[in-house]
Design a protein around this motif. Structure first.
Motif, PDB file in Angstrom:
ATOM      1  N   TRP A 204      -7.442  30.617  19.943  1.00 51.40           N
ATOM      2  CA  TRP A 204      -7.890  29.282  19.582  1.00 51.40           C
ATOM      3  C   TRP A 204      -7.763  29.022  18.086  1.00 51.40           C
ATOM      4  CZ3 TRP A 204      -9.932  25.531  22.919  1.00 51.40           C
ATOM      5  CH2 TRP A 204     -10.174  25.944  24.239  1.00 51.40           C
ATOM      6  N   VAL A 205      -7.487  27.767  17.760  1.00 54.89           N
ATOM      7  CA  VAL A 205      -7.659  27.258  16.401  1.00 54.89           C
ATOM      8  C   VAL A 205      -8.638  26.094  16.510  1.00 54.89           C
ATOM      9  CG1 VAL A 205      -6.605  26.164  14.404  1.00 54.89           C
ATOM     10  CG2 VAL A 205      -5.355  27.941  15.645  1.00 54.89           C
ATOM     11  N   PHE A 206      -9.739  26.222  15.788  1.00 59.31           N
ATOM     12  CA  PHE A 206     -10.841  25.266  15.892  1.00 59.31           C
ATOM     13  C   PHE A 206     -10.899  24.442  14.609  1.00 59.31           C
ATOM     14  CE2 PHE A 206     -15.661  25.126  17.168  1.00 59.31           C
ATOM     15  CZ  PHE A 206     -15.554  23.752  17.338  1.00 59.31           C
ATOM     16  N   LEU A 207     -10.725  23.129  14.729  1.00 57.83           N
ATOM     17  CA  LEU A 207     -10.800  22.197  13.604  1.00 57.83           C
ATOM     18  C   LEU A 207     -12.101  21.407  13.729  1.00 57.83           C
ATOM     19  CD1 LEU A 207      -7.192  20.768  14.017  1.00 57.83           C
ATOM     20  CD2 LEU A 207      -7.870  22.537  12.406  1.00 57.83           C
ATOM     21  N   ARG A 208     -12.968  21.505  12.720  1.00 58.31           N
ATOM     22  CA  ARG A 208     -14.265  20.838  12.780  1.00 58.31           C
ATOM     23  C   ARG A 208     -14.399  19.816  11.655  1.00 58.31           C
ATOM     24  NH1 ARG A 208     -18.035  25.406  11.738  1.00 58.31           N
ATOM     25  NH2 ARG A 208     -19.489  23.677  11.457  1.00 58.31           N
ATOM     26  N   GLN A 209     -14.858  18.639  12.027  1.00 60.10           N
ATOM     27  CA  GLN A 209     -15.111  17.590  11.041  1.00 60.10           C
ATOM     28  C   GLN A 209     -16.571  17.178  11.120  1.00 60.10           C
ATOM     29  OE1 GLN A 209     -12.857  13.974  11.524  1.00 60.10           O
ATOM     30  NE2 GLN A 209     -13.876  12.966   9.812  1.00 60.10           N
ATOM     31  N   SER A 247     -13.317  18.917  16.734  1.00 57.59           N
ATOM     32  CA  SER A 247     -14.664  18.431  17.037  1.00 57.59           C
ATOM     33  C   SER A 247     -15.162  17.541  15.911  1.00 57.59           C
ATOM     34  CB  SER A 247     -15.637  19.596  17.250  1.00 57.59           C
ATOM     35  OG  SER A 247     -15.935  20.243  16.028  1.00 57.59           O
ATOM     36  N   TYR A 248     -16.097  16.670  16.270  1.00 53.51           N
ATOM     37  CA  TYR A 248     -16.712  15.757  15.309  1.00 53.51           C
ATOM     38  C   TYR A 248     -18.219  15.913  15.447  1.00 53.51           C
ATOM     39  CZ  TYR A 248     -17.510  11.428  12.649  1.00 53.51           C
ATOM     40  OH  TYR A 248     -17.895  10.506  11.706  1.00 53.51           O
ATOM     41  N   GLU A 249     -18.856  16.405  14.373  1.00 58.43           N
ATOM     42  CA  GLU A 249     -20.271  16.755  14.409  1.00 58.43           C
ATOM     43  C   GLU A 249     -21.112  15.625  13.819  1.00 58.43           C
ATOM     44  OE1 GLU A 249     -19.036  21.457  13.863  1.00 58.43           O
ATOM     45  OE2 GLU A 249     -20.111  20.416  12.250  1.00 58.43           O
ATOM     46  N   MET A 250     -21.709  14.837  14.707  1.00 58.86           N
ATOM     47  CA  MET A 250     -22.528  13.701  14.311  1.00 58.86           C
ATOM     48  C   MET A 250     -23.995  14.113  14.217  1.00 58.86           C
ATOM     49  SD  MET A 250     -20.664  10.731  16.599  1.00 58.86           S
ATOM     50  CE  MET A 250     -20.498  11.759  18.068  1.00 58.86           C
ATOM     51  N   PRO A 251     -24.849  13.276  13.621  1.00 59.04           N
ATOM     52  CA  PRO A 251     -26.259  13.659  13.462  1.00 59.04           C
ATOM     53  C   PRO A 251     -26.975  13.970  14.774  1.00 59.04           C
ATOM     54  CG  PRO A 251     -25.744  11.807  12.039  1.00 59.04           C
ATOM     55  CD  PRO A 251     -24.543  12.021  12.910  1.00 59.04           C
ATOM     56  N   SER A 298     -20.873  21.756  28.541  1.00 61.92           N
ATOM     57  CA  SER A 298     -20.794  23.208  28.732  1.00 61.92           C
ATOM     58  C   SER A 298     -19.579  23.791  28.016  1.00 61.92           C
ATOM     59  CB  SER A 298     -20.732  23.545  30.227  1.00 61.92           C
ATOM     60  OG  SER A 298     -19.565  22.994  30.824  1.00 61.92           O
ATOM     61  N   GLY A 299     -18.473  23.038  27.990  1.00 58.58           N
ATOM     62  CA  GLY A 299     -17.277  23.503  27.289  1.00 58.58           C
ATOM     63  C   GLY A 299     -17.496  23.580  25.792  1.00 58.58           C
ATOM     64  N   ILE A 300     -18.197  22.588  25.247  1.00 62.46           N
ATOM     65  CA  ILE A 300     -18.502  22.586  23.813  1.00 62.46           C
ATOM     66  C   ILE A 300     -19.419  23.756  23.474  1.00 62.46           C
ATOM     67  CG2 ILE A 300     -19.668  21.311  21.973  1.00 62.46           C
ATOM     68  CD1 ILE A 300     -18.733  18.728  23.332  1.00 62.46           C
ATOM     69  N   SER A 310     -23.171  28.463  17.314  1.00 60.73           N
ATOM     70  CA  SER A 310     -23.854  27.668  18.335  1.00 60.73           C
ATOM     71  C   SER A 310     -25.091  26.957  17.795  1.00 60.73           C
ATOM     72  CB  SER A 310     -24.244  28.549  19.522  1.00 60.73           C
ATOM     73  OG  SER A 310     -25.086  29.612  19.108  1.00 60.73           O
ATOM     74  N   ASP A 311     -25.659  27.462  16.676  1.00 54.16           N
ATOM     75  CA  ASP A 311     -26.851  26.804  16.127  1.00 54.16           C
ATOM     76  C   ASP A 311     -26.540  25.399  15.621  1.00 54.16           C
ATOM     77  OD1 ASP A 311     -25.299  27.958  14.036  1.00 54.16           O
ATOM     78  OD2 ASP A 311     -27.014  27.865  12.670  1.00 54.16           O
TER      79      ASP A 311
END
Length: 324
Positions: A204-209, A247-251, A298-300, A310-311
């Motif tokens: 996997w390559v994981f891109l997080r914003q 992924s897009y990490e919102m509040p 569950s996938g996320i 995961s925190d």
């Protein structure tokens, strides 16, 4: 008249003892004072100002005006205002008023900023479970609502749902970058962090914003092409076998999409192709995102657990203290 004088003396003595007792209590607080704030509000606050500031008050508010503030406001010099902060006395008091999605914090009661403030019990809690702190300060012309001084988030600890205390900057939802992750610019901003890892279900390559900019992939997928091309040139795996996810990490929530990318070589034709072979020029990989799939909850969760972050998913109404 004699009895009236005696009564007056006793009244003044009782009042003095009461004030002395209150002053003694204020000077002998426990080690910490406590606050509760909405997790999403703290998240957005940290985007622009990592400081807890007192709010401007005059004691004439419709809800919860304080007589101490009203008095201080009356004598505030021109160009200054009274700013107020509220705290709970104990952890138990804070937890008793905490709802899902709210974060408990603690601050040293002898913090320099708090020591510079006046303090008293909050008159709206007869059990003396809450404090108010206030200070008269010059008004910041750029932001008249909030105090020019405050408490750095570096001096604040957060109670995690598992019961442990950690500095605010280390809390998953508030961390700006995780150890072992690289940061990269997309559209000129350092807005994406990425990491590669082999998991049981693939490479996997994981891109997080993080929230704070518009979700780049949703608004302009092609903006990711240069970054993906750069990352792919360093990968130890066969490119068309790699699984990519953004992924897009919102509040209050996290969304994620798996990207199905095809890589291919761009061979130049004719004389240019002959020159390339003569110079042993490597053909550059081109890419195209052929399809995408939204990951369910569950996938996320599985993905974030696989990357040991995961925190970060504890946010919004999943932030709950079940041990109250």
């Amino acid at each position: 008249m004699k009895w009236l004088r005696i009564f007056g003396v006793l009244f003044i003595f009782a009042l003095a003892m009461r004030l002395l007792k209150r002053g003694t209590e204020m000077n002998h607080m426990s080690e910490f004072v406590y606050r509760i704030d909405c997790a999403s509000s703290l998240y957005e606050q940290r985007l622009s100002d990592k400081t807890l500031r007192a709010k401007r008050k005059d004691g004439n508010e419709k809800e919860y005006p304080h007589h101490q503030i009203k008095k201080a406001h009356k004598y505030a010099p021109n160009g200054t205002a009274v700013f107020r902060l509220c705290f709970w006395k104990t952890l138990e008091d804070a937890l008793n008023h905490c709802s899902p999605g709210w974060v408990v914090q603690r601050i040293k009661s002898d913090h320099n900023f708090l020591n510079s403030c006046e303090r008293d019990y909050d008159e709206y809690f007869q059990d003396k479970s809450a404090y108010i702190f206030w200070k008269t300060m010059p008004v910041n012309q750029k932001n008249e609502t909030w105090s020019p001084e405050g408490i750095s988030h570096d001096d604040i600890e957060v109670l995690l749902p598992d019961g442990s205390w950690v500095p605010m900057s280390e809390v998953g939802i508030f961390r700006e970058c995780d150890l072992g992750w690289e940061r990269a610019g997309v559209e000129g901003n350092l807005t994406v962090q990425f990491k590669q890892k082999s998991l049981p279900d693939g490479n996997w390559v994981f891109l997080r914003q993080r929230f704070g900019n518009a979700p780049i992939y949703s608004t302009n997928p092609s903006a990711f092409y240069p970054l993906i091309k750069s990352i792919s040139s360093e990968l130890p795996w066969q490119l068309n076998s790699v699984r990519w996810v953004w992924s897009y990490e919102m509040p209050t929530q996290v969304i994620a999409r798996e990207l199905f990318i095809v890589f291919y070589s761009h061979n130049r034709k004719g004389l240019l192709g002959i020159i390339d072979k003569f110079r042993s020029r490597k053909n550059e990989n081109e890419l195209k995102i052929m399809d995408e799939k939204n990951l369910d909850e569950s996938g996320i969760k599985k993905l974030y657990e696989g990357f040991n972050v995961s925190d970060i998913l504890i946010r919004g109404y999943t932030w709950v203290y079940n041990f109250k």
